[in-house]
Design a protein around this motif. Sequence first.
Motif, PDB file in Angstrom:
ATOM      1  N   UNK A  51       5.678   0.040  15.344  1.00  0.00           N
ATOM      2  CA  UNK A  51       6.193  -0.200  13.995  1.00  0.00           C
ATOM      3  C   UNK A  51       5.549   0.807  13.054  1.00  0.00           C
ATOM      4  N   UNK A  52       6.127   0.911  11.874  1.00  0.00           N
ATOM      5  CA  UNK A  52       5.546   1.689  10.792  1.00  0.00           C
ATOM      6  C   UNK A  52       5.071   0.701   9.728  1.00  0.00           C
ATOM      7  N   UNK A  53       3.806   0.777   9.387  1.00  0.00           N
ATOM      8  CA  UNK A  53       3.275  -0.058   8.316  1.00  0.00           C
ATOM      9  C   UNK A  53       3.779   0.502   6.997  1.00  0.00           C
ATOM     10  N   UNK A  54       4.262  -0.364   6.134  1.00  0.00           N
ATOM     11  CA  UNK A  54       4.686   0.087   4.819  1.00  0.00           C
ATOM     12  C   UNK A  54       3.499   0.755   4.141  1.00  0.00           C
ATOM     13  N   UNK A  55       3.758   1.899   3.514  1.00  0.00           N
ATOM     14  CA  UNK A  55       2.670   2.675   2.915  1.00  0.00           C
ATOM     15  C   UNK A  55       1.844   1.872   1.912  1.00  0.00           C
ATOM     16  N   UNK A  56       2.454   0.900   1.260  1.00  0.00           N
ATOM     17  CA  UNK A  56       1.705   0.091   0.293  1.00  0.00           C
ATOM     18  C   UNK A  56       0.663  -0.807   0.967  1.00  0.00           C
ATOM     19  N   UNK A  57       0.775  -0.985   2.292  1.00  0.00           N
ATOM     20  CA  UNK A  57      -0.158  -1.843   3.026  1.00  0.00           C
ATOM     21  C   UNK A  57      -1.068  -1.070   3.967  1.00  0.00           C
ATOM     22  N   UNK A  58      -0.865   0.231   4.094  1.00  0.00           N
ATOM     23  CA  UNK A  58      -1.576   0.975   5.134  1.00  0.00           C
ATOM     24  C   UNK A  58      -3.089   0.987   4.963  1.00  0.00           C
ATOM     25  N   UNK A  59      -3.603   0.897   3.765  1.00  0.00           N
ATOM     26  CA  UNK A  59      -5.038   0.947   3.558  1.00  0.00           C
ATOM     27  C   UNK A  59      -5.765  -0.372   3.715  1.00  0.00           C
ATOM     28  N   UNK A  60      -5.057  -1.467   3.903  1.00  0.00           N
ATOM     29  CA  UNK A  60      -5.703  -2.773   3.957  1.00  0.00           C
ATOM     30  C   UNK A  60      -5.967  -3.264   5.372  1.00  0.00           C
TER      31      UNK A  60
END
Length: 107
Positions: A51-60
């Motif tokens: 999957x691709x993590x939505x960029x808004x969640x990638x840092x968490x």
Amino acid sequence: MARITFVQPDGSENVVNINSGTSVMLAAIRNGISGIDAECGGCLDCATCHVYIDESHSGVLAPPQPEELELLSSVAAIRKPTSRLSCQLKLPPSITALTVHIPGAQS
């Protein structure tokens, strides 16, 4: 509980709720989300739950471990900086929502 939004390649979305500690892959399988094949059942042996993590969640999220990175090198779809194996994504209680995009093909 956490809310996972699965975004299909055509843009359609499915939202499911999961308990903390449940993998994103298991949430997809239990809820009939298409595009997550999970051939190995989540034992980090295939890469068919890419999957691709939505960029808004990638840092968490915790970063991928070396074994996951090795399997990500063999995915069928384009590998992106936000590529992850959903079997390795277990949400801690501090994360209440996550959006993942399902690629058009699995390996």
